[in-house]
Design a protein around this motif. Structure first.
Motif, mmCIF file in Angstrom:
data_model
loop_
_atom_site.group_PDB
_atom_site.id
_atom_site.type_symbol
_atom_site.label_atom_id
_atom_site.label_comp_id
_atom_site.label_asym_id
_atom_site.label_seq_id
_atom_site.Cartn_x
_atom_site.Cartn_y
_atom_site.Cartn_z
ATOM 1 N N THR A 238 0.847 -1.197 0.000
ATOM 2 C CA THR A 238 0.000 0.000 0.000
ATOM 3 C C THR A 238 0.883 1.247 0.000
ATOM 4 O O THR A 238 0.653 2.202 -0.744
ATOM 5 N N PHE A 239 1.922 1.215 0.854
ATOM 6 C CA PHE A 239 2.819 2.365 0.909
ATOM 7 C C PHE A 239 3.488 2.599 -0.452
ATOM 8 O O PHE A 239 3.536 3.710 -0.976
ATOM 9 N N TRP A 242 1.110 4.072 -2.951
ATOM 10 C CA TRP A 242 0.820 5.470 -2.675
ATOM 11 C C TRP A 242 2.028 6.345 -3.028
ATOM 12 O O TRP A 242 1.925 7.333 -3.753
ATOM 13 N N ASP A 245 2.695 6.311 -6.819
ATOM 14 C CA ASP A 245 1.473 6.461 -7.624
ATOM 15 C C ASP A 245 1.368 5.352 -8.668
ATOM 16 O O ASP A 245 1.220 5.590 -9.873
ATOM 17 N N SER A 247 -0.903 3.306 -9.255
ATOM 18 C CA SER A 247 -2.203 3.219 -9.909
ATOM 19 C C SER A 247 -2.271 4.187 -11.088
ATOM 20 O O SER A 247 -2.601 3.797 -12.208
ATOM 21 N N GLU A 257 -11.386 4.229 -3.279
ATOM 22 C CA GLU A 257 -11.979 4.921 -2.136
ATOM 23 C C GLU A 257 -12.961 4.003 -1.397
ATOM 24 O O GLU A 257 -13.804 3.367 -2.022
ATOM 25 N N LEU A 370 -6.753 4.587 4.593
ATOM 26 C CA LEU A 370 -5.435 4.043 4.276
ATOM 27 C C LEU A 370 -5.527 2.918 3.242
ATOM 28 O O LEU A 370 -4.552 2.584 2.580
ATOM 29 N N GLU A 372 -7.269 2.821 0.546
ATOM 30 C CA GLU A 372 -7.525 3.296 -0.819
ATOM 31 C C GLU A 372 -6.442 2.853 -1.805
ATOM 32 O O GLU A 372 -6.748 2.445 -2.921
ATOM 33 N N HIS A 373 -5.179 2.899 -1.389
ATOM 34 C CA HIS A 373 -4.082 2.598 -2.319
ATOM 35 C C HIS A 373 -3.629 1.147 -2.253
ATOM 36 O O HIS A 373 -2.631 0.782 -2.866
#
Lengths: 595, 595
Positions: A238-239, A242, A245, A247, A257, A370, A372-373
């Motif tokens: 996830t980190f 994020w 980027d 995605s 979201e 958190l 979301e990514h």
């Protein structure tokens, strides 16, 4: 008016919480709290992943773990069972609702909620009517085969997320063809995340424990850390997603979201069309979920010399599913891995589950931004690694060695689950198990027996050297007599009688006959009548008490041309000395054929 | 190269005609011819009437009796069975095709032909795969209840023809409401013909035989004349309808123009939509038809000490239905009344059937113009009188007295057949019979036993005054152990063990255990392991040979903490002297729980 204690006893019969709740103390509270923290950490990624598997938004996985856990803690009887989304039931949910609405549409969510509602309703009805025994018709080999095949389907279905492609299907051929068609569209960054996470999780499972132990850590702490592996994978990927980027720049699919807040209040649909599409899957999901859950609960209860009450488990699981239906979830049941973690972490009472629910509630209120990514490939990797432990083909070898009939049932279940989907697979397994049982009992073992010289024992003439009398044919039938074998009994007896011209007596020895139903009674009447016409008397021996009680309510005994002997020894003694029977027909032959 | 006789023997195995055909002589020919003439006279009105019942044109009834009879004579094994349209199967045909096309349309005829085709195909597949035993799953009480309810439905459905009104329905409530709605439109002349014919036929059945016998006629001739009653009613009412132009002047419904000539060559439809609508009904019709036909054939064969081969009967009936499908007929089976007439009239071989077919062929070629003025009410009267003999509620009383489970199955079958139609009724009866059987065997009788003082016999402690040892619990289980009762066995044993602190040995006595499947084996392993943990050894006694052979292929015996005793007497002798067992766990407990 009952006093407080009596009232609690009565309530405890319906809601076990009134039993353990009264004795709850600080020590139990401490154990439960520790277990709850560990299970919560494990459940957050697992719940998100199973929502993905069911084809639903990630947050529904969290919602399906909150209220259902609390309701099970109130109504269930297992101290350690942890209720929530599990792999096989999530796969069955995907199969049930997948064709009813577009992926991501509100209609799909309504279908999932309605499925949980119907499943809960069905479980409660079974529990109230005490029909839990119906779950016994799933034989162990059929369940084992079904779980193995489901594990393969689940792992295959997650490959598309690991590859970052759009592919799907409900059967192995569909999945394979869809995956191979879209293979060229694989996203390299997604694939790196997916494969990296998978490799990491496999290492956590196999290599982390020994590594931590070699560092001098206690086994219990090492075990807890190993269970937190998925959380580590989630945090790191996830980190990364994020920070770089992934995605936006590389098209890595992420959870996106997720609404922050309490589980929503939701209502199932009452559309007859939707109900008729979901009622079959709901029954299958309920039964499979119940069988899995009860077997986990019984295993864990046995370790502490506790017992669970299967019919009350139905109520507990039913309440949990109704809870899921009204709070935005999907079908749930008792999960194996989370229950074992809960148990190993020291959960003392169902309150541990309630604390877990509280933990997940906090997560829903605070942690969702958190997520979301979080790459979907990470969730897919946690599912793949989790379900591979379900795949176990040893049942094939075991059943092949022990019983070809069980082997047939388990292979058909595996083949049809893989080839035609979960619903057809498990249904066919159940039907085949029942048919095989009926087939076997429809052709019972029948042995001509004779006396072991010098004893009162009678044995199969083909296995032992025994004494027989040409005027007396003694046949032992090794099965209850009922409609499925009544005609077979007639046919076999006539065949045996056919080649014996000097025959005067036929004795049917019934030590293994536990029941004679009306169809079999009519066959016995027909046999009696036909043997009489041939000048042969028909006798019974060693009829069990309950069977004899039943026979006394019919006219059969008064029509019987021979006798009912308490023991075969008595029968042999008495018939050895008799003159030949001249074949006087019994009093009312017409009356009997007309029946 | 086989010689002529060997060749015939081989052919005879497939086509019994090569068996009896070789020995056919003038005497058999004479007997067969007389029987054929009598049956032909009886079949003409009956065939027309059953076509009417099936909702099809009158001539299809004749067509369905010609080629099918010949094909059954070639492939069937019964010497006396007469194949053709019968009441219950015609009703089921009406239920299956009634909603698929308009009455009187060519599509309806195609549906009937296709139904016969599918039914024939299914019967042949069952026969080739030797699956005739599947028909045994229809218990006698379910069949009896179904026939009774069908008789009522058939009689009610014919009331509209007797009243001369348009009414119909597939269930008793529909029929009653439709009849009462249209009651005001009743045609008085039709009603007079219908009631007159009914009264006449009832008198023929009950009063004509005694009357003819009192005139000094032989019973056989009197019987034949009584069977010709329907022909008399047909002749008189047809003449009246023609002479007084009842159709034109009073609106009496008559059969109308019937094509004259050979049965047409027809082709079933291969439309997938039609097949999917008909495949379920075809299966039910085949099974019900087969059960009825086999029971008639067996009854008649037994009277002459002959045997029939059920699996070859499937081929014979299948060929007959295929024949019906390709010659403008509808589903057929062996009929009770016509077979009994054939038998009583002296039919010696299946050639009697072939001569009957010839007679009906002549009728199709020459007599059809005479049928044009035959009132439908007369045919309805012959049906009503024929089926009333099917209605017999004594099965309700018999099953109530003998077994509530059988009573439940038979009442549900009757209620659902009347209330929801033939297909649902018979399906529910079969399913309930099987469920009841599974339920009973899923909760087997288990008895704690002790030794009858001074003997080697062990009996239930609750029924007899017996000796027991507080360190030894001996439990007899009266059922095969399989998936449906494996968990129940575990639960009951744990319950029995729970209240006995001094216990050292548990002996499971298995004289009535005819099978232990893989699920039950796993339960026995679990019991063994759990008792070991409690310091209690687990033993078996009186295990049957085939069950023991099976157990030897598994690891169970090597894990067993106790022994397998040949007799319970040996077990008691040996265990009475043993020191207490300290509960050393067996060698590989983990290995066993993992399985």
């Amino acid at each position: 008016m009952p006093n407080r204690s009596e009232l609690f006893d009565r309530l405890a019969r319906v809601m076990p919480v009134f039993d353990w709740g009264r004795r709850y103390d600080r020590a139990a509270f401490g154990s439960d709290l520790v277990a709850a923290v560990i299970v919560t950490i494990m459940l957050i990624p697992q719940s998100l992943a199973y929502a993905l598997l069911a084809g639903l938004p990630a947050e529904t996985g969290i919602y399906a773990s909150i209220v259902p856990i609390v309701l099970y803690a109130i109504f269930g009887t297992s101290r350690a069972l942890a209720v929530g989304p599990v792999a096989v039931v999530s796969l069955m949910t995907a199969a049930a609702i997948g064709n009813l609405a577009e992926p991501g549409s509100p209609e799909l969510l309504v279908a999932a909620i309605t499925l949980a509602f119907l499943s809960g309703l069905f479980l409660i009805v079974l529990g109230v009517l005490r029909l839990g025994f119906l779950a016994n018709f799933l034989s162990h080999p059929v369940v084992a085969g079904f779980i193995t095949a489901s594990g393969i389907l689940i792992a295959m279905s997650q490959l598309s997320h690991i590859l970052g492609i759009r592919a799907g299907g409900a059967t192995l051929p569909d999945l394979v063809s869809s995956l191979s068609t879209h293979l060229g569209e694989a996203n390299p960054v997604t694939l790196a995340i997916g494969l990296g996470a998978t490799a990491f999780l496999v290492w956590v499972r196999k290599g982390l424990m020994p590594f931590l132990l070699s560092l001098g850590m206690t086994p219990r702490l090492a075990g807890v850390l190993a269970k937190a592996g998925p959380v580590g994978a989630v945090l790191v990927t996830t980190f990364a997603a994020w920070a770089f980027d992934l995605s936006g720049r590389f098209g890595v699919k992420v959870v996106g979201e997720v609404p922050q807040g309490l589980p929503p209040l939701t209502m199932p649909s009452f559309s007859p069309k939707l109900w008729s599409a979901l009622v079959g899957p709901a029954v299958l999901i309920s039964v499979i979920g119940f069988v899995e859950s009860v077997s986990v609960a019984q295993t864990l209860a046995a370790r502490k010399r506790q017992r669970i009450a299967p019919d009350r488990e139905l109520i507990g699981l039913g309440a949990a599913n109704l809870g899921a239906a009204f709070t935005g979830g999907f079908p749930v049941t008792g999960g194996f891995s989370r229950s074992v973690v809960n148990f190993d972490a020291g959960a003392a009472t169902p309150a541990a589950g309630a604390f877990t629910a509280l933990g997940l509630l906090l997560a829903a209120l605070t942690l969702t931004p958190l997520i979301e990514h979080l790459p979907k490939a990470t969730l897919a990797a946690t599912i793949v690694v989790a379900v591979l432990s379900l795949v176990d083909f040893s049942i094939l070898k075991k059943s092949w060695t022990y019983s070809r009939a069980d082997f047939a049932a388990v292979s058909l279940t595996i083949l049809l689950t893989l080839g035609a989907g979960v619903e057809i697979g498990v249904t066919a397994g159940v039907v085949l198990s029942i048919l095989i049982h009926l087939y076997k009992s429809s052709r019972p073992h029948m042995a001509v027996v004779g006396r072991m010289p010098g004893t009162e024992h009678f044995r199969n003439v083909e296995r032992y050297s025994v004494e027989t009398d040409p005027a007396v044919l003694t046949v032992r039938v090794d099965e209850s007599l009922y409609f499925a074998n009544a005609r077979y009994l007639e046919d076999r007896l006539y065949d045996m009688v056919a080649g014996r011209p000097g025959l005067r007596h036929v004795v049917l020895m019934c030590p293994a006959v536990n029941e004679i139903d009306l169809s079999a009674l009519e066959s016995l009447e027909a046999i009696n009548e036909r043997l009489s016409a041939l000048g042969v008397r028909f006798h019974l021996s060693e009829v069990k008490g309950p069977v004899m009680d039943r026979l006394k309510t019919s006219k059969f005994l008064s029509h019987l041309s021979g006798k009912v002997f308490l023991s075969q020894h008595q029968a042999a003694l008495e018939l050895a000395g008799t003159a030949s029977f001249t074949g006087t027909p019994p009093s009312h032959p017409q009356e009997r054929t007309a029946s």
